[in-house]
Design an enzyme around this catalytic site. Structure first.
Site, mmCIF file in Angstrom:
data_model
loop_
_atom_site.group_PDB
_atom_site.id
_atom_site.type_symbol
_atom_site.label_atom_id
_atom_site.label_comp_id
_atom_site.label_asym_id
_atom_site.label_seq_id
_atom_site.Cartn_x
_atom_site.Cartn_y
_atom_site.Cartn_z
ATOM 1 C CG ASP A 196 -2.465 -0.715 1.137
ATOM 2 O OD1 ASP A 196 -1.804 -1.055 0.089
ATOM 3 O OD2 ASP A 196 -2.369 -1.142 2.639
ATOM 4 C CB ALA B 35 -3.142 9.368 23.754
#
Length: 283
Positions: free
Chosen positions: A64, A202
């Site tokens: 990819d 996060a």
């Protein structure tokens, strides 16, 4: 059915031996069929590549990441990209690798289908002026560049959404929803769905859910920390500073993916993640 292909660019992973071997064999087959063959590396029988206007189709031999490179080469050219799986199942290439003769015949007869994939556009504003513009097929990430988290103020359609003290914010296309955004807990979005995915990484906040946003929306991210990085597809990186503004929208240009053997996206998910379609009991 696509327009007739007279010339092919082989975009080859530079360090994968199988990619080089396959490229050599495919070059011979295509030349025997009177096609002009260009290559991104030195290759016997292939011409040196220096002009995308001379090419009708790109054939990618790699993963990819190599597909992203081909998308960058053909940016704005409206030319299809055919990815050949070389052992690692990805979301952009063929699921099952066709034989080289099948590939050559499909190219010669233009018997492949073309799929349009949305891109993401971004602008970097500094002092109210556009400093840089760019794009991404997978995602644009605003991320920290040192050990400290970054402070970001996020707005959608000229309305404040939230402030996130976080490691990063990812904005992804449907194509990118199965890349970095997926690893960060984002949703899988079918390629046919016109949408953008936005999610913090996060974050120290009460609301940190991934969001699926209209492709007509404008996402604005203000940098309130001393510094950060803008990362587009993991390829194009830019240093950001305090009070910079990043504006994200869907892009007017699509990437065209060619498929010899079209497969449903559900089949790609099953192949990539080895989903237990037989049932846990093997029934």
């Amino acid at each position: 059915m696509s327009k007739k292909v007279n010339s092919v660019l082989l975009v080859i992973h530079p360090t994968r031996n199988e990619a080089l071997t396959t490229a050599k064999d495919l070059t011979k087959l295509l030349i025997d069929k009177n096609l002009d063959v260009f290559a991104t590396i030195k290759l016997d029988g292939a011409k040196d590549f220096n002009d995308s206007s001379k090419v009708d189709l790109a054939v990618v031999l790699g993963g990819d990441g190599t597909m992203l490179r081909a998308a960058e080469i053909f940016r704005g050219k409206k030319l299809p990209i055919l990815g050949i799986n070389l052992g690692h199942v990805g979301f952009l290439a063929e699921i099952e690798r066709p034989s080289l003769s099948d590939i050559a015949n499909a190219i010669t007869t233009s018997s492949f289908e073309i799929e349009e994939r949305m891109n993401l556009s971004y602008q970097l504003l500094r002092g109210g002026k556009v400093l840089q513009s760019g794009w991404a097929l997978n995602e644009v990430t605003i991320e920290r560049n040192d050990h400290q988290m970054i402070d970001l103020f996020v707005q959608i359609d000229h309305r404040p959404l939230s402030r996130w003290w976080c490691d990063a914010v990812i904005c992804a296309t449907p194509t990118g929803s199965t890349a970095y955004a997926y690893s960060a807990g984002g949703p899988v979005v079918w390629p046919e769905v016109d949408a953008l995915v936005l999610l913090p990484l996060a974050a120290h906040a009460l609301f940190t859910r991934p969001m699926v946003i209209s492709p007509k929306s404008e996402i604005v991210i203000d940098i309130e920390s001393d510094s950060a990085d803008l990362n587009a597809d993991g390829i194009r990186r830019t240093k950001l500073q305090k009070n910079d503004r990043v504006v994200l929208t869907s892009d007017k240009e699509d990437v065209l993916l060619a498929h010899i053997k079209p497969a449903a996206f559900a089949d790609r998910l099953v192949a990539k993640f080895k989903l237990p379609v037989e049932g846990w009991r093997g029934e």
